[in-house]
Every structure is written in structure tokens, then in C-alpha cells.
Design a protein around this motif. Structure first.
Motif, PDB file in Angstrom:
ATOM      1  N   ILE A 265       0.878  -1.175   0.000  1.00 13.60           N
ATOM      2  CA  ILE A 265       0.000   0.000   0.000  1.00 13.60           C
ATOM      3  C   ILE A 265       0.912   1.220   0.000  1.00 13.60           C
ATOM      4  CG2 ILE A 265      -1.885   1.187   1.194  1.00 13.60           C
ATOM      5  CD1 ILE A 265      -2.574  -1.484   2.526  1.00 13.60           C
ATOM      6  N   LEU A 266       0.940   1.941  -1.143  1.00  9.11           N
ATOM      7  CA  LEU A 266       1.970   2.949  -1.365  1.00  9.11           C
ATOM      8  C   LEU A 266       1.358   4.279  -1.781  1.00  9.11           C
ATOM      9  CD1 LEU A 266       4.450   0.770  -3.462  1.00  9.11           C
ATOM     10  CD2 LEU A 266       4.345   1.028  -0.976  1.00  9.11           C
ATOM     11  N   PRO A 267       1.942   5.399  -1.337  1.00  8.97           N
ATOM     12  CA  PRO A 267       1.423   6.727  -1.699  1.00  8.97           C
ATOM     13  C   PRO A 267       1.805   7.114  -3.119  1.00  8.97           C
ATOM     14  CG  PRO A 267       3.363   6.958  -0.320  1.00  8.97           C
ATOM     15  CD  PRO A 267       3.062   5.481  -0.384  1.00  8.97           C
ATOM     16  N   ILE A 268       0.878   7.831  -3.801  1.00 13.40           N
ATOM     17  CA  ILE A 268       1.159   8.285  -5.175  1.00 13.40           C
ATOM     18  C   ILE A 268       0.889   9.776  -5.363  1.00 13.40           C
ATOM     19  CG2 ILE A 268       0.638   5.995  -6.123  1.00 13.40           C
ATOM     20  CD1 ILE A 268      -1.999   7.291  -7.249  1.00 13.40           C
ATOM     21  N   GLY A 269       0.426  10.499  -4.345  1.00 10.90           N
ATOM     22  CA  GLY A 269       0.017  11.884  -4.537  1.00 10.90           C
ATOM     23  C   GLY A 269       0.753  12.870  -3.655  1.00 10.90           C
TER      24      GLY A 269
ATOM     25  N   LEU B 129       7.180  -0.385  -5.949  1.00  7.90           N
ATOM     26  CA  LEU B 129       6.454  -1.655  -5.987  1.00  7.90           C
ATOM     27  C   LEU B 129       7.350  -2.757  -6.534  1.00  7.90           C
ATOM     28  CD1 LEU B 129       3.540  -3.007  -5.711  1.00  7.90           C
ATOM     29  CD2 LEU B 129       3.424  -2.694  -8.185  1.00  7.90           C
ATOM     30  N   ILE B 130       8.042  -2.462  -7.631  1.00  6.44           N
ATOM     31  CA  ILE B 130       8.929  -3.454  -8.235  1.00  6.44           C
ATOM     32  C   ILE B 130      10.065  -3.813  -7.286  1.00  6.44           C
ATOM     33  CG2 ILE B 130      10.548  -3.842 -10.131  1.00  6.44           C
ATOM     34  CD1 ILE B 130       8.725  -1.992 -11.834  1.00  6.44           C
ATOM     35  N   ALA B 131      10.687  -2.798  -6.687  1.00  9.72           N
ATOM     36  CA  ALA B 131      11.829  -3.037  -5.802  1.00  9.72           C
ATOM     37  C   ALA B 131      11.429  -3.812  -4.555  1.00  9.72           C
ATOM     38  CB  ALA B 131      12.473  -1.708  -5.419  1.00  9.72           C
ATOM     39  N   SER B 132      10.210  -3.595  -4.063  1.00 11.42           N
ATOM     40  CA  SER B 132       9.763  -4.302  -2.855  1.00 11.42           C
ATOM     41  C   SER B 132       9.482  -5.769  -3.127  1.00 11.42           C
ATOM     42  CB  SER B 132       8.507  -3.636  -2.297  1.00 11.42           C
ATOM     43  OG  SER B 132       7.370  -3.922  -3.108  1.00 11.42           O
ATOM     44  N   GLY B 133       9.220  -6.098  -4.385  1.00 10.56           N
ATOM     45  CA  GLY B 133       8.863  -7.464  -4.727  1.00 10.56           C
ATOM     46  C   GLY B 133       7.416  -7.815  -4.465  1.00 10.56           C
ATOM     47  N   ALA B 134       6.579  -6.804  -4.182  1.00 10.21           N
ATOM     48  CA  ALA B 134       5.168  -7.077  -3.887  1.00 10.21           C
ATOM     49  C   ALA B 134       4.437  -7.547  -5.139  1.00 10.21           C
ATOM     50  CB  ALA B 134       4.496  -5.833  -3.331  1.00 10.21           C
ATOM     51  N   LYS B 135       3.512  -8.490  -4.949  1.00  8.30           N
ATOM     52  CA  LYS B 135       2.736  -9.014  -6.067  1.00  8.30           C
ATOM     53  C   LYS B 135       1.694  -8.015  -6.550  1.00  8.30           C
ATOM     54  CE  LYS B 135       1.088 -12.238  -8.846  1.00  8.30           C
ATOM     55  NZ  LYS B 135       1.825 -12.646 -10.053  1.00  8.30           N
ATOM     56  N   TRP B 136       1.054  -7.306  -5.614  1.00  9.95           N
ATOM     57  CA  TRP B 136      -0.017  -6.362  -5.929  1.00  9.95           C
ATOM     58  C   TRP B 136       0.235  -5.050  -5.202  1.00  9.95           C
ATOM     59  CZ3 TRP B 136      -3.107  -8.292  -9.627  1.00  9.95           C
ATOM     60  CH2 TRP B 136      -3.224  -9.682  -9.721  1.00  9.95           C
ATOM     61  N   GLY B 137      -0.323  -3.965  -5.739  1.00 13.36           N
ATOM     62  CA  GLY B 137      -0.171  -2.659  -5.117  1.00 13.36           C
ATOM     63  C   GLY B 137      -1.497  -1.934  -5.007  1.00 13.36           C
ATOM     64  N   LEU B 138      -1.686  -1.218  -3.908  1.00 14.91           N
ATOM     65  CA  LEU B 138      -2.833  -0.333  -3.705  1.00 14.91           C
ATOM     66  C   LEU B 138      -2.302   1.077  -3.517  1.00 14.91           C
ATOM     67  CD1 LEU B 138      -5.891   0.158  -3.190  1.00 14.91           C
ATOM     68  CD2 LEU B 138      -5.406  -0.206  -0.748  1.00 14.91           C
ATOM     69  N   ALA B 139      -2.796   2.007  -4.337  1.00 13.21           N
ATOM     70  CA  ALA B 139      -2.357   3.401  -4.252  1.00 13.21           C
ATOM     71  C   ALA B 139      -3.208   4.173  -3.253  1.00 13.21           C
ATOM     72  CB  ALA B 139      -2.454   4.056  -5.629  1.00 13.21           C
TER      73      ALA B 139
ATOM     74  N   PHE C  72      -7.849  15.251  -0.112  1.00 11.19           N
ATOM     75  CA  PHE C  72      -7.498  16.596   0.344  1.00 11.19           C
ATOM     76  C   PHE C  72      -6.508  17.200  -0.641  1.00 11.19           C
ATOM     77  CE2 PHE C  72      -8.194  14.100   4.268  1.00 11.19           C
ATOM     78  CZ  PHE C  72      -9.234  14.827   4.838  1.00 11.19           C
ATOM     79  N   GLN C  73      -6.732  18.429  -1.070  1.00 12.99           N
ATOM     80  CA  GLN C  73      -5.744  19.082  -1.921  1.00 12.99           C
ATOM     81  C   GLN C  73      -4.651  19.678  -1.046  1.00 12.99           C
ATOM     82  OE1 GLN C  73      -6.941  22.322  -4.505  1.00 12.99           O
ATOM     83  NE2 GLN C  73      -5.130  22.038  -5.791  1.00 12.99           N
ATOM     84  N   LEU C  74      -3.507  19.019  -1.052  1.00 17.84           N
ATOM     85  CA  LEU C  74      -2.369  19.457  -0.252  1.00 17.84           C
ATOM     86  C   LEU C  74      -1.298  20.131  -1.093  1.00 17.84           C
ATOM     87  CD1 LEU C  74      -1.938  16.248   1.964  1.00 17.84           C
ATOM     88  CD2 LEU C  74      -3.253  18.310   2.497  1.00 17.84           C
ATOM     89  N   THR C  75      -1.258  19.820  -2.391  1.00 21.35           N
ATOM     90  CA  THR C  75      -0.172  20.310  -3.238  1.00 21.35           C
ATOM     91  C   THR C  75      -0.721  20.748  -4.594  1.00 21.35           C
ATOM     92  OG1 THR C  75       0.281  17.986  -3.792  1.00 21.35           O
ATOM     93  CG2 THR C  75       1.640  18.990  -2.081  1.00 21.35           C
ATOM     94  N   ASN C  76       0.133  20.897  -5.587  1.00 20.63           N
ATOM     95  CA  ASN C  76      -0.239  21.608  -6.808  1.00 20.63           C
ATOM     96  C   ASN C  76      -0.907  20.762  -7.885  1.00 20.63           C
ATOM     97  OD1 ASN C  76       0.967  23.794  -5.592  1.00 20.63           O
ATOM     98  ND2 ASN C  76       2.355  24.250  -7.280  1.00 20.63           N
ATOM     99  N   GLU C  77      -0.675  19.448  -7.892  1.00 16.29           N
ATOM    100  CA  GLU C  77      -1.158  18.663  -9.019  1.00 16.29           C
ATOM    101  C   GLU C  77      -2.688  18.564  -9.021  1.00 16.29           C
ATOM    102  OE1 GLU C  77      -0.599  15.502  -5.785  1.00 16.29           O
ATOM    103  OE2 GLU C  77       0.493  17.272  -6.478  1.00 16.29           O
ATOM    104  N   ALA C  78      -3.241  18.308 -10.213  1.00 19.58           N
ATOM    105  CA  ALA C  78      -4.686  18.136 -10.352  1.00 19.58           C
ATOM    106  C   ALA C  78      -5.138  16.864  -9.639  1.00 19.58           C
ATOM    107  CB  ALA C  78      -5.067  18.065 -11.827  1.00 19.58           C
ATOM    108  N   ARG C  79      -6.406  16.836  -9.275  1.00 23.29           N
ATOM    109  CA  ARG C  79      -6.915  15.707  -8.509  1.00 23.29           C
ATOM    110  C   ARG C  79      -6.754  14.387  -9.248  1.00 23.29           C
ATOM    111  NH1 ARG C  79     -11.413  12.486  -7.907  1.00 23.29           N
ATOM    112  NH2 ARG C  79     -11.656  11.722  -5.754  1.00 23.29           N
ATOM    113  N   ASP C  80      -7.024  14.362 -10.548  1.00 24.69           N
ATOM    114  CA  ASP C  80      -7.006  13.106 -11.293  1.00 24.69           C
ATOM    115  C   ASP C  80      -5.647  12.802 -11.926  1.00 24.69           C
ATOM    116  OD1 ASP C  80      -7.052  15.150 -13.117  1.00 24.69           O
ATOM    117  OD2 ASP C  80      -8.710  14.366 -14.310  1.00 24.69           O
ATOM    118  N   GLU C  81      -4.641  13.635 -11.672  1.00 21.72           N
ATOM    119  CA  GLU C  81      -3.334  13.401 -12.270  1.00 21.72           C
ATOM    120  C   GLU C  81      -2.615  12.178 -11.702  1.00 21.72           C
ATOM    121  OE1 GLU C  81      -0.691  16.832 -13.048  1.00 21.72           O
ATOM    122  OE2 GLU C  81       0.855  15.652 -12.028  1.00 21.72           O
ATOM    123  N   PRO C  82      -2.595  11.945 -10.379  1.00 23.89           N
ATOM    124  CA  PRO C  82      -1.844  10.790  -9.865  1.00 23.89           C
ATOM    125  C   PRO C  82      -2.283   9.448 -10.450  1.00 23.89           C
ATOM    126  CG  PRO C  82      -2.272  12.334  -8.088  1.00 23.89           C
ATOM    127  CD  PRO C  82      -3.067  12.812  -9.260  1.00 23.89           C
ATOM    128  N   PRO C  83      -3.577   9.097 -10.490  1.00 24.21           N
ATOM    129  CA  PRO C  83      -3.919   7.800 -11.087  1.00 24.21           C
ATOM    130  C   PRO C  83      -3.611   7.722 -12.575  1.00 24.21           C
ATOM    131  CG  PRO C  83      -5.906   8.995 -10.456  1.00 24.21           C
ATOM    132  CD  PRO C  83      -4.752   9.730  -9.873  1.00 24.21           C
TER     133      PRO C  83
END
Length: 350
Positions: free
Chosen positions: A267-271, A293-303, A309-320
Motif C-alpha cells: 500500500i503505497l502513496p502516489i500523490g 512496488l517493483i523493488a519491494s517485490g510485492a505481487k499487488w499494489g494499492l495506491a 485533500f488538496q495538499l499540493t499543486n497537481e490536479a486531482r485526477d493526475e496521480p492515477p
């Protein structure tokens, strides 16, 4: 737009240690933790060994006055869900931001739970939710434990933790120093703390705390006085890696985690990564999350850590969107690393 920027600054004061309403405590240089120096604690403050210190107030002002902030919607509709009371295998439900309900081998766990309207030290200002929590508070199943990764306001929400304690009286597992903060705010709470490399144990669950590259603060006078960490959850249904916040830091958090795998799920942050000159050291971007995700060797990932919450500059739908592009660039199936909207549930394959 001016109003949105003012609210952003007000909320980020809590996140970045620049709030006028700092926690005022006396009697110790560090109000949360007292212990011998180590390779990541200098006797007063924690730090990232060989890493980068967080930016200062001058850089915060430069960022906030620099423009280039995407406009987010005031609200986004979701479909709330009512989770099962117990799950025998592994199921995750997105609550929003860094809050995830993990149901694994009969256990119900919450990560960094925030049901409040704002991620802020203030009730009247600061980053406000644009989505409701994916699960209504009263629809939660019995919670067996809560994991708190660090003490920034978008991860440690005292109001929510007080409600959870009153209802479930569950243990809260967290890095050093955050236990003292919680006991001060919520009398009687079962707060259990560990250092990097230590293991906290519950029935059918071992939680190992590992390094990640971040920092902490609740106000102006407590910067990095409580520790931050990632978690390795050792369960009968497999291992889960959960990171609340991290900079990529040359991949070192994932190298450290890989030694304790293999992982069924990460379970990893993307935003909250833009602008990069300001956020790079503390928040990884989607491309770095895929590399992790690749380096950890995990089979599946959840973002997580996007879209609530808008904390920074990127658009809401940009991370996915960038997450999908990064997966494609690595010739990975898009469903390997999923960015679920609040209220969505995923039965993680074996």
C-alpha cells in the motif's frame, strides 16, 4: 481561487510545522520521546540517515506564492460501502487519502484514519475533503487495531481516533513519540510505540516498523520530535507492506522493506508530489511508486494519498493517470497497482 489558496496555507501550517497554534509543552526539549541517540535520533530530533531535511518556512512561502496550483472540484460524489464484519482472506476498502480498511485473516485494521472534514489543526480552515469517507463511521466493522504512520494532520486525526477509542478501545500501533501525543490527547487510549526495526505483536499479527523518508510536526516547536515509519504486517494470509508517506530516497525504503518480504500487497502513496523542487524529498510521485512496488517485490499494489485533500499543486485526477502510464512503461498490467476511489473494495488475489 483566492479563498482556496488561503485555506491551503492555513492547513499546511499544521503539516509543515508553521502553525501559530503550536503545541506548547514544557519540561523537556522533546515533549514526546526521551531516549539515547541512535543512527536516526540525535537525542532531541529524529532524522533520515543520509537523507534530506524538510524544507523551511521560506521555501513554503516561495511555493505558496508561486502559482501553478491546479483547481480542484469542491466535491466529488462517491458510493459508500458497508464492509463485511470479518473476512477470512484479504480484502481492502479505500476510505480516502491514507485511510484504508484492511480486512485480513479475520482481523480488521485501519491505517491513518481520518473521518474529519479537514486535515488541519483548525476546524474552520485548512484542506477540506472533496470526497466523503468511503465507509460511514457507523458502518465500520469491529476494529482490532489502528496503524498511525506519523503525526501530520492528514495522518493523525485526534478527533477520529477519539471516536474509534470510545467505540472499539483498540490498540494503536505507531512509531516512537506518537504514543505520548495520543495518551495526552485521549486518556486511556492503548497506544503502543516502536522504533525502526522493532516488532509490535497482537494475536495473529506481527507489525514490523521500518524506515521511510519523511518527517513530522504538529506545530512550530516539535519538528521531527516524533518518529515516522512504514509497516510490515505479517498475517496468516500473507505479508502486507504499508507506507503512509515517503520520499523515494534512491529507493532505500524499498530496499529495506524487500529484506522482509515477500509481500502479497504493498500500500503505497502516489500523490501530493508537486512542485517537485519542494516535495521530492518527502513525497514520491507515481513513477517512483511503481519503481518502489517493483523493488519491494510485492505481487499487488494499492495506491493511496491522492484525491481526498488538496495538499499540493497537481490536479486531482493526475496521480492515477500517471500511475497507469508508469505501469504501461514498465509493461505491467494496469490492475497490478490499483488506485481505488473511496468506497471501492478489492479482494486481493493470492
Amino acid at each position: 481561487m483566492k479563498r482556496r489558496r488561503f485555506l491551503s496555507i492555513a492547513g499546511l501550517t499544521g503539516l509543515l510545522g508553521a502553525a501559530a497554534c503550536a503545541i506548547q509543552r514544557t519540561g523537556s526539549a522533546n515533549p514526546y520521546y526521551s531516549g539515547p541517540p541512535s543512527d536516526h535520533f540525535d537525542g532531541t530530533r529524529f532524522f533520515n540517515p543520509g537523507g534530506t531535511d524538510p524544507k523551511g518556512f521560506g521555501d513554503l512561502l516561495k511555493w505558496q506564492l508561486g502559482g501553478d496550483r491546479a483547481d480542484w472540484p469542491d466535491s466529488v460524489g462517491i458510493t459508500q460501502t458497508a464492509p463485511s464484519e470479518r473476512v477470512s482472506d484479504l480484502q481492502v476498502t479505500m476510505i480516502g487519502h491514507a485511510s484504508v480498511l484492511i480486512q485480513v485473516a479475520g482481523l480488521n485494521l485501519l491505517t491513518d484514519p481520518v473521518w474529519s472534514q479537514r486535515a488541519s489543526p483548525f476546524s474552520f480552515a485548512g484542506p477540506a475533503r472533496v470526497t466523503a469517507p468511503g465507509v460511514a463511521f457507523d458502518a465500520l466493522p469491529p476494529i482490532d487495531a489502528v496503524l498511525i504512520s506519523h503525526n501530520h494532520y492528514d495522518h493523525l486525526d485526534v478527533a477520529t481516533l477519539r471516536r474509534l477509542h470510545d467505540r472499539f478501545a483498540m490498540p494503536v500501533l505507531t512509531p516512537l513519540g506518537n504514543d505520548a501525543l495520543l495518551r495526552d490527547e485521549i486518556p486511556g487510549i492503548d497506544a503502543r510505540a516502536g522504533d525502526w526495526g522493532e516488532v509490535l505483536e497482537l494475536p495473529d499479527l506481527r507489525v514490523r516498523l521500518l524506515p521511510c523518508h519523511h518527517w513530522s510536526a504538529r506545530g512550530t516547536r516539535d519538528r521531527s520530535m516524533a518518529l515516522w515509519a512504514s509497516f510490515v504486517l505479517e498475517t496468516p494470509a500473507g505479508k502486507i507492506l504499508h507506507i503512509g508517506d515517503t520520499g523515494y530516497d534512491q529507493g532505500r525504503p524499498y530496499t529495506a522493506a524487500a529484506a522482509h518480504g515477500p509481500y502479497r500487497l504493498a500500500i503505497l502513496p502516489i500523490g501530493a508530489y508537486a512542485p517537485r523542487w519542494f516535495m521530492r524529498d518527502q513525497h514520491q510521485n507515481p513513477e517512483e511508486a511503481v519503481a518502489g512496488l517493483i523493488a519491494s517485490g510485492a505481487k499487488w499494489g494499492l495506491a493511496h494519498h491522492w484525491g481526498t485533500f488538496q495538499l499540493t499543486n497537481e490536479a486531482r485526477d493526475e496521480p492515477p493517470a500517471r500511475l497507469s502510464a508508469a505501469l504501461a512503461a514498465e509493461d505491467l498490467p494496469l490492475d497490478v497497482f490499483r488506485a481505488l476511489p473511496p468506497g471501492a473494495t478489492w479482494n486481493v488475489p493470492r
